[in-house]
Scaffold this active site. Structure first.
Site, short mmCIF file in Angstrom:
data_model
loop_
_atom_site.label_atom_id
_atom_site.label_comp_id
_atom_site.label_asym_id
_atom_site.label_seq_id
_atom_site.Cartn_x
_atom_site.Cartn_y
_atom_site.Cartn_z
N ASP A 135 0.83 -1.25 -0.01
CA ASP A 135 0.09 0.06 -0.06
C ASP A 135 0.99 1.06 -0.02
O ASP A 135 2.08 1.15 0.22
CB ASP A 135 -1.04 0.08 1.18
N ASP A 137 1.63 4.64 2.11
CA ASP A 137 1.25 5.18 3.20
C ASP A 137 1.35 6.79 3.20
O ASP A 137 2.42 7.19 2.21
CB ASP A 137 2.23 4.94 4.50
#
Length: 212
Positions: A135, A137
């Site tokens: 992912d 951040d």
């Protein structure tokens, strides 16, 4: 001279012995064959001691420790890290495509932001850390209170990125999830403070660990 670092900053240290784990032992996973970069973790910086996190080559290789301000050679803030620093061969990865999307769509945003996590680490250190399923951040600095409508518009834009984005807002007192802030059914959300996690309703006004 290196100034006082802040949470999420990436620090280049003099060597692997510059970090001591929270247990008091040397912190593993720093490799002198690569430039020893660490990230400032949440905590209090006092007497020149900085709470940092060490990232190894594997996901389970993490170490929480401390280093001294005198050991820091270079600091990179999240807002200094952009896709242009990534190797061309790495840019097709989902997390980097999300970063590219946000750089384009948030170009006029009047707030300081940048990547954290594996993306921030790779851009600062030039050490591959982002995986195909990583992912992005997203770290947003918000010294002044965010209007809820503004926050909702921002989250809609961020959540439209090609991959999953974990957006964390940092105020002078704590950090919190942007998604939770705009979608919470109750007024209280999880606030990440230097003294631990609490539930609160105003991340910009904390007193003795509670909202005032």
């Amino acid at each position: 001279m290196v100034g006082t670092p802040h949470i999420h900053d990436l620090l280049l240290l003099r060597g692997e012995s510059a970090v001591t784990s929270t247990a008091g032992a040397p912190c593993p996973y720093l490799n002198l064959n690569q430039r020893p970069w660490v990230v400032v973790r949440r905590g209090r910086i006092a007497d020149g001691s900085i709470p940092v996190g060490v990232r190894g080559t594997q996901r389970h290789e993490r170490c929480a420790g401390f280093t001294g301000l005198s050991e820091v050679l270079e600091t990179r803030r999240p807002d200094q890290l952009r896709l242009i620093l990534a190797e061309d061969s790495r840019r097709p990865l989902q997390a980097f495509r999300s970063l590219s999307y946000l750089e384009s769509h948030l170009a006029g945003l009047d707030l300081t932001w940048g990547p954290g996590g594996s993306v921030g680490y790779e851009l600062a250190s030039e050490i591959p850390a982002v995986r195909a399923d990583s992912d992005l951040d997203f770290i947003l600095s918000a010294p002044q209170k965010l209007d809820l409508t503004e926050a909702q518009d921002l989250w809609r834009m961020i959540s439209s990125a090609p991959g999953k984005v974990d957006a964390l807002v940092e105020t002078p007192f704590c950090g919190f999830s942007l998604e939770e802030f705009v979608t919470a059914s109750s007024r209280k959300i999880l606030l990440r403070t230097s003294d631990g996690r609490i539930l609160g309703c105003n991340p910009w006004n904390l007193s003795n660990g509670k909202d005032s």
